[in-house]
Design an enzyme around this catalytic site. Structure first.
Site, PDB file in Angstrom:
ATOM      1  N   ILE A 157       0.834  -1.209   0.000  1.00 28.41           N
ATOM      2  CA  ILE A 157       0.000   0.000   0.000  1.00 28.41           C
ATOM      3  C   ILE A 157       0.870   1.262   0.000  1.00 28.41           C
ATOM      4  O   ILE A 157       1.457   1.636   1.024  1.00 28.41           O
ATOM      5  CB  ILE A 157      -0.998  -0.005   1.190  1.00 28.41           C
ATOM      6  CG1 ILE A 157      -1.818  -1.307   1.186  1.00 28.41           C
ATOM      7  CG2 ILE A 157      -1.900   1.230   1.136  1.00 28.41           C
ATOM      8  CD1 ILE A 157      -2.548  -1.628  -0.126  1.00 28.41           C
ATOM      9  N   GLU A 364      -0.038  -0.561 -10.338  1.00 32.95           N
ATOM     10  CA  GLU A 364      -1.278  -0.127 -11.023  1.00 32.95           C
ATOM     11  C   GLU A 364      -1.556  -0.992 -12.264  1.00 32.95           C
ATOM     12  O   GLU A 364      -2.049  -0.499 -13.285  1.00 32.95           O
ATOM     13  CB  GLU A 364      -1.254   1.375 -11.313  1.00 32.95           C
ATOM     14  CG  GLU A 364      -1.085   2.143 -10.004  1.00 32.95           C
ATOM     15  CD  GLU A 364      -1.684   3.516  -9.958  1.00 32.95           C
ATOM     16  OE1 GLU A 364      -2.508   3.848 -10.820  1.00 32.95           O
ATOM     17  OE2 GLU A 364      -1.328   4.259  -9.013  1.00 32.95           O
ATOM     18  N   SER A 367       2.606  -4.833 -16.799  1.00 32.59           N
ATOM     19  CA  SER A 367       2.563  -4.697 -18.266  1.00 32.59           C
ATOM     20  C   SER A 367       1.741  -5.827 -18.879  1.00 32.59           C
ATOM     21  O   SER A 367       1.062  -5.633 -19.894  1.00 32.59           O
ATOM     22  CB  SER A 367       3.987  -4.700 -18.835  1.00 32.59           C
ATOM     23  OG  SER A 367       4.652  -3.531 -18.401  1.00 32.59           O
TER      24      SER A 367
HETATM   25  N1  CAA Z   1     -14.146   0.465 -15.862  1.00 28.89           N
HETATM   26  C1  CAA Z   1     -15.403   0.103 -15.444  1.00 28.89           C
HETATM   27  N2  CAA Z   1     -15.744  -1.178 -15.198  1.00 28.89           N
HETATM   28  C2  CAA Z   1     -14.821  -2.127 -15.385  1.00 28.89           C
HETATM   29  C3  CAA Z   1     -13.512  -1.828 -15.820  1.00 28.89           C
HETATM   30  C4  CAA Z   1     -13.192  -0.468 -16.065  1.00 28.89           C
HETATM   31  N3  CAA Z   1     -11.976  -0.115 -16.473  1.00 28.89           N
HETATM   32  N4  CAA Z   1     -12.800  -2.973 -15.918  1.00 28.89           N
HETATM   33  C5  CAA Z   1     -13.644  -3.968 -15.562  1.00 28.89           C
HETATM   34  N5  CAA Z   1     -14.845  -3.448 -15.236  1.00 28.89           N
HETATM   35  C6  CAA Z   1     -16.049  -4.175 -14.839  1.00 28.89           C
HETATM   36  C7  CAA Z   1     -16.446  -5.130 -15.965  1.00 28.89           C
HETATM   37  O1  CAA Z   1     -17.247  -4.486 -16.940  1.00 28.89           O
HETATM   38  C8  CAA Z   1     -17.177  -6.214 -15.218  1.00 28.89           C
HETATM   39  O2  CAA Z   1     -18.477  -5.785 -14.921  1.00 28.89           O
HETATM   40  P1  CAA Z   1     -19.751  -6.569 -15.572  1.00 28.89           P
HETATM   41  O3  CAA Z   1     -19.609  -7.996 -15.110  1.00 28.89           O
HETATM   42  O4  CAA Z   1     -20.925  -5.851 -14.991  1.00 28.89           O
HETATM   43  O5  CAA Z   1     -19.582  -6.432 -17.046  1.00 28.89           O
HETATM   44  C9  CAA Z   1     -16.464  -6.285 -13.888  1.00 28.89           C
HETATM   45  O6  CAA Z   1     -15.800  -5.015 -13.731  1.00 28.89           O
HETATM   46  C10 CAA Z   1     -15.452  -7.399 -13.835  1.00 28.89           C
HETATM   47  O7  CAA Z   1     -14.504  -7.144 -14.836  1.00 28.89           O
HETATM   48  P2  CAA Z   1     -13.527  -8.250 -15.437  1.00 28.89           P
HETATM   49  O8  CAA Z   1     -14.343  -9.457 -15.826  1.00 28.89           O
HETATM   50  O9  CAA Z   1     -12.710  -7.612 -16.471  1.00 28.89           O
HETATM   51  O10 CAA Z   1     -12.657  -8.642 -14.159  1.00 28.89           O
HETATM   52  P3  CAA Z   1     -11.395  -9.558 -14.051  1.00 28.89           P
HETATM   53  O11 CAA Z   1     -11.478 -10.263 -12.757  1.00 28.89           O
HETATM   54  O12 CAA Z   1     -11.226 -10.347 -15.307  1.00 28.89           O
HETATM   55  O13 CAA Z   1     -10.178  -8.502 -13.888  1.00 28.89           O
HETATM   56  C11 CAA Z   1      -8.375  -7.095 -14.625  1.00 28.89           C
HETATM   57  C12 CAA Z   1      -9.811  -7.651 -14.861  1.00 28.89           C
HETATM   58  C13 CAA Z   1      -8.204  -6.073 -15.727  1.00 28.89           C
HETATM   59  C14 CAA Z   1      -7.333  -8.191 -14.728  1.00 28.89           C
HETATM   60  C15 CAA Z   1      -8.307  -6.405 -13.229  1.00 28.89           C
HETATM   61  O14 CAA Z   1      -8.399  -7.348 -12.186  1.00 28.89           O
HETATM   62  C16 CAA Z   1      -7.039  -5.613 -13.056  1.00 28.89           C
HETATM   63  O15 CAA Z   1      -6.969  -4.461 -13.491  1.00 28.89           O
HETATM   64  N6  CAA Z   1      -6.006  -6.184 -12.374  1.00 28.89           N
HETATM   65  C17 CAA Z   1      -4.816  -5.434 -11.995  1.00 28.89           C
HETATM   66  C18 CAA Z   1      -4.987  -4.859 -10.620  1.00 28.89           C
HETATM   67  C19 CAA Z   1      -4.175  -3.620 -10.393  1.00 28.89           C
HETATM   68  O16 CAA Z   1      -3.978  -2.824 -11.304  1.00 28.89           O
HETATM   69  N7  CAA Z   1      -3.742  -3.427  -9.158  1.00 28.89           N
HETATM   70  C20 CAA Z   1      -3.049  -2.249  -8.808  1.00 28.89           C
HETATM   71  C21 CAA Z   1      -3.101  -2.034  -7.340  1.00 28.89           C
HETATM   72  S1  CAA Z   1      -3.057  -0.351  -6.830  1.00 28.89           S
HETATM   73  C22 CAA Z   1      -1.473   0.184  -7.025  1.00 28.89           C
HETATM   74  O17 CAA Z   1      -0.660  -0.451  -7.609  1.00 28.89           O
HETATM   75  C23 CAA Z   1      -1.215   1.546  -6.485  1.00 28.89           C
HETATM   76  C24 CAA Z   1       0.228   1.837  -6.242  1.00 28.89           C
HETATM   77  O18 CAA Z   1       0.916   1.106  -5.575  1.00 28.89           O
HETATM   78  C25 CAA Z   1       0.840   3.015  -6.791  1.00 28.89           C
END
Ligand code: CAA
Length: 381
Positions: A157, A364, A367
């Protein structure tokens, strides 16, 4: 690239560059070594309106467009990407979802001070066993009268040790599809049962803190739920779309900083009776570094414009983040190479820059996750 910017965007660029040169640069190396959080710098950034750049003025922010926001993060990161990410998390992952989902009371209580930089926020999504697969998170929030009781552990975090409020994603319903059973909560850092772990020892961006956050029977009023029950995953994904523009801008800024260091060194360093910049071997490297940095910047500004135009922009944000993070890793590696042996020493900033760069390919959304998002959009178009 300046010709693509408006007068307001150019003014922002000049102001942030002046601030970064005058008030950040002198402490970068020492903070990289000590890991000290730049509390005074963040306070000043809040006063200057850079902790809520996009947040509308009537909600306590600066009310600027997303290109201005990208420029702020870019210019901070050109000098110190640790400061860049602290600001990016507060702007993109906290103020943005609050602007979109907070009710009137939450806006007054949380968004206004967060956007003004009077409070700092942390985004608590990741867990030890759910990183890329964010929807499988295990932290629970169980309704108990007019409150929820949260239990679980959040990992990696950013801002976690210094934030006054955590945006925590927790499971409120285990009976539905995993992404549908998640809700978001505003949890004050001082809440009873919230414990921040020791600082992680990181490869780079060392003065931005990264910690585990443990929640044990943390009771938060139901009024602290952001959005509806079950809306948490969507809130997290929308926040990350915005956050990825911030991280892409961070990568562009750092890439620019490394390029400038490489140019400077190549003009000073003499070998074979000539400054090494006179050798084509170095010139070709500098040419590629410049081209890649500019191309990444264009993708960032394009994603920022798409966000401001309204509608989904996850495709553009993913491409900007994927490309810019790949570029910054390449550019900082070449900057070290141009410095030769000197680049391997901590005496020169490029050594830190290379360490700072790598994380942009990881946080976030790695890649690989950005490629997954882009490919899925291409295939469903
Ligand atoms: N905007 C709006 N809704 C979205 C969306 C978006 N960008 N992406 C997905 N959704 C919605 C989908 O439409 C879906 O809804 P419905 O079922 O109603 O259609 C729902 O969310 C589920 O979506 P997915 O089926 O795509 O979900 P998934 O389990 O397959 O995951 C993923 C998709 C893209 C892999 C996602 O899990 C992801 O982005 N993973 C990476 C996580 C991440 O980036 N973590 C970062 C942590 S924070 C951080 O890093 C901060 C820091 O330290 C600086």
């Amino acid at each position: 690239m300046e010709h693509l910017l408006t007068e307001e965007q150019l003014d922002v660029k000049r102001a942030v560059r002046e601030f970064a040169e005058g008030e950040i640069r002198s402490s970068v190396a020492a903070r990289d070594e000590s890991g000290e959080f730049p509390a005074d710098i963040m306070r000043r950034l809040g006063e200057l309106g850079f902790m809520g750049v996009n947040t509308p003025e009537n909600l306590g922010g600066t009310g600027m467009d997303t290109v201005c926001y990208a420029i702020v993060i870019e210019e901070l990161s050109r000098v110190d990407p640790a400061v860049g990410v602290i600001a990016s998390v507060n702007n993109s992952l906290i103020c943005y979802p609050l602007e979109k989902f907070a009710n009137a009371e939450q806006r007054e209580k949380w968004l206004r001070p967060l956007a003004a930089g009077k409070l700092l926020g942390a985004f608590a999504l990741t867990e030890p066993e759910s990183g890329s697969d964010a929807a499988s998170l295990k932290t629970t929030a169980v309704r108990d009268g007019d409150a929820y009781v949260l239990n679980g552990t959040k990992a990696f975090i950013t801002n976690g040790a210094n934030a006054q409020v955590h945006l925590v994603f927790a499971r409120t319903d285990k009976t539905v599809e995993k992404s549908k059973g998640i809700s978001a909560f505003l949890v004050p850092a001082g809440a009873q049962g919230l414990r921040v772990g020791t600082l992680e020892k990181k490869m780079g961006i060392r003065s931005s803190d990264c910690v585990e956050v443990n929640l044990q029977d943390v009771r938060v009023p139901a009024a602290n739920r952001l959005g509806k029950e079950g809306e948490g995953f969507k809130i997290a994904m929308l926040s990350l779309d915005s956050g990825r523009i911030g991280i892409a801008a961070q990568a562009v800024g750092l890439s620019q900083g490394a390029l400038e260091e490489a140019v400077k060194y190549s003009k000073q360093r003499v070998q074979f009776n000539r400054p090494i910049c006179e050798f084509q071997a170095i010139q070709f490297k500098l040419a590629d570094m410049e081209m890649l940095t500019q191309a990444a910047r264009l993708l960032v500004y394009a994603a920022a414009r798409k966000k401001d135009a309204g509608g989904r922009y996850n495709h553009e944000a993913a491409m900007a983040k994927l490309f810019a993070s790949d570029v910054v890793t390449k550019v900082t590696l070449e900057a070290v190479q141009i410095h030769g042996g000197a680049g391997y020493l901590m005496d020169y900033p490029v050594e830190r820059m290379l360490r700072d760069a790598k994380v942009t390919e990881i946080y976030e959304g790695t890649s690989e996750i950005q490629r997954f998002i882009i490919a899925r959009n291409v295939l469903s178009a």
